[in-house]
Design an enzyme around this catalytic site. Structure first.
Site, mmCIF file in Angstrom:
data_model
loop_
_atom_site.group_PDB
_atom_site.id
_atom_site.type_symbol
_atom_site.label_atom_id
_atom_site.label_comp_id
_atom_site.label_asym_id
_atom_site.label_seq_id
_atom_site.Cartn_x
_atom_site.Cartn_y
_atom_site.Cartn_z
ATOM 1 N N HIS A 263 0.862 -1.181 0.000
ATOM 2 C CA HIS A 263 0.000 0.000 0.000
ATOM 3 C C HIS A 263 0.896 1.228 0.000
ATOM 4 O O HIS A 263 1.655 1.448 0.942
ATOM 5 C CB HIS A 263 -0.922 0.018 1.227
ATOM 6 C CG HIS A 263 -1.849 1.195 1.246
ATOM 7 N ND1 HIS A 263 -3.135 1.133 0.749
ATOM 8 C CD2 HIS A 263 -1.678 2.476 1.683
ATOM 9 C CE1 HIS A 263 -3.714 2.310 0.883
ATOM 10 N NE2 HIS A 263 -2.849 3.137 1.450
ATOM 11 N N CYS A 264 0.819 2.015 -1.058
ATOM 12 C CA CYS A 264 1.693 3.180 -1.210
ATOM 13 C C CYS A 264 0.973 4.420 -0.691
ATOM 14 O O CYS A 264 -0.090 4.795 -1.192
ATOM 15 C CB CYS A 264 2.082 3.358 -2.680
ATOM 16 S SG CYS A 264 3.175 4.770 -2.963
ATOM 17 N N VAL A 265 1.560 5.072 0.307
ATOM 18 C CA VAL A 265 0.940 6.279 0.862
ATOM 19 C C VAL A 265 1.048 7.459 -0.103
ATOM 20 O O VAL A 265 0.267 8.409 -0.018
ATOM 21 C CB VAL A 265 1.586 6.646 2.212
ATOM 22 C CG1 VAL A 265 1.326 5.556 3.241
ATOM 23 C CG2 VAL A 265 3.087 6.892 2.071
#
Length: 410
Positions: A263-265
């Site tokens: 999950h890329c912020v």
């Protein structure tokens, strides 16, 4: 609703002019603070929710709420960069503390399992503001040609296009309609409860557990042991569905994703089977555009020096405010580019060994992978088929599988 009216979080009709009225949560908090009494549990969350609900702007169909996480980058970034341009020591202190503050905020939100638009807004506003400073402070000096400005602009547009594609569906697994739950794959059928396979299914079901690991909940209920290794599937206890191999559950999005990487912020979304290529493309375009912009700026404000030398030694750059601001923005871009370059390097190495970030973390936890290249990549050995085959597999992600005829199946 008129443009200044809205329906608040309690379902009542309100107006922007009354944003400071009926502040029960804030009044109680101030009273306790003046009386030196501690706040009850959950009071800060209630105050933040009340303030966030009233932070709105007029719109055609009613006042629209502004996400609080969008505000700090828009306000603090220009202020801090202009302060850092006043003196070398100020710039050193601010540019050193900025990464620490961002990492602290990331740790805070990651620990609370919260989704936030802070990092996405920081990245997009940084791009826009750096481009604005380049056009206003660097281009008027006359050392940058129009073709170079056009090349930089095209790189920025291509990067935003790839980022827009990466923001789309990463490959979410469909959820059962109407909240229906799929049957657990390891539970035995009604007619086979007394058989050996039924007992095996019960044992497998009892041994199954669900553990959250760095944003993923891993189910350990497996399909029948006779299935080939490549088609083994997991049971997700969160989504209540059977997920294919290499899929994972993201605790921030609350969904299962095919071939979940992480999950890329920075894009506020998962990176999975459908958007992994666009994610790599966006990172690549960003690196090329950023390095090109840094080079053009240093060639302009530090004439006669190579970009690497000028980055560390540029005498007289603080003599005028325009050069100081450009030099500060160059250093800010260099720090961000170094961080994104490290992310891109890890991604390229993982692709070369056909391992996802999620699989690497699980292998480290279970001590089942090999550390290679000084620990930069974790080779699980499960899907590694060689450099060319691994990249061929990555470039074919998201493509529909070939249709097989009935004759081929027979």
């Amino acid at each position: 609703l008129c443009c200044c009216e809205y329906v608040d979080r309690r379902g009542r009709r309100s107006h922007l002019a009354a944003c400071c009225c009926d502040c029960q949560e804030l009044d109680e908090g101030c009273d306790r603070w003046l009386a030196c009494r501690s706040l009850p549990p959950g009071a800060l969350e209630s105050i933040a929710a009340a303030v966030g609900d009233r932070l709105r702007v007029p719109w055609v169909s009613g006042a629209v709420r502004i996400n609080v996480s969008l505000v700090p980058p828009l306000v603090l970034l220009p202020v801090l960069l202009h302060l850092a341009s006043l003196h070398f020591l100020l710039g050193l202190g601010i540019l050193t503390s900025l990464p620490a503050v961002v990492l602290w905020y990331y740790y805070l939100t990651h620990r609370r399992k919260e989704r936030t638009l802070f990092f996405l807004s920081l990245g997009l506003f940084s791009l826009g503001y750096m481009y604005y400073v380049f056009l206003r402070e660097v281009v008027p000096r006359g050392h940058v040609r129009r073709s170079q400005v056009l090349a930089l602009t095209c790189g920025l547009i291509l990067m935003l296009a790839a980022l827009s594609r990466a923001k789309k569906d990463p490959g979410y697994l469909p959820v059962a309609a109407g909240g229906e739950k799929a049957p657990h794959p390891s539970l035995p059928s009604k007619g086979a409860r007394g058989s050996a396979s039924g007992l095996h299914g019960i044992a497998a079901s009892g041994a199954a557990s669900s553990r959250a690991v760095n944003g993923e909940a891993k189910g350990y209920g497996r399909m029948a042991a006779g299935e080939p290794e490549g088609v083994k599937k997991d049971w997700c206890t969160k989504c209540q569905l059977v997920r294919p191999a290499r899929a994972g559950h993201c605790r921030l999005c609350g969904r299962c994703v095919r071939r979940l990487d992480h999950h890329c912020v920075w894009i506020n979304s998962c990176v999975g089977e459908q958007n992994h290529q666009a994610f790599i493309l966006a990172l690549s375009f960003f690196m090329l555009t950023s390095v090109y912009g840094i080079t053009l700026t240093l060639h302009t404000i530090c004439r006669g020096r190579t970009p690497f030398v000028a980055l560390f030694y540029c005498p007289g750059v603080y003599s005028d405010y325009s050069s100081a601001l450009s030099f500060t923005c160059v250093w800010y871009c260099a720090i961000v580019t170094a961080g994104m370059g490290y992310i891109l390097l890890i991604q390229l190495l993982n692709i070369s060994y056909n391992v996802t970030e999620r699989e690497a973390r699980l292998a480290l936890r279970d001590n089942t992978g090999r550390r290679l290249l000084g620990g930069l990549v974790i080779d699980t050995g499960q899907y590694n088929r060689g450099f060319l085959c691994n990249w061929g597999h990555f470039l074919s992600l998201g493509s529909s599988p070939p249709q097989r005829s009935a004759e081929d199946i027979v």
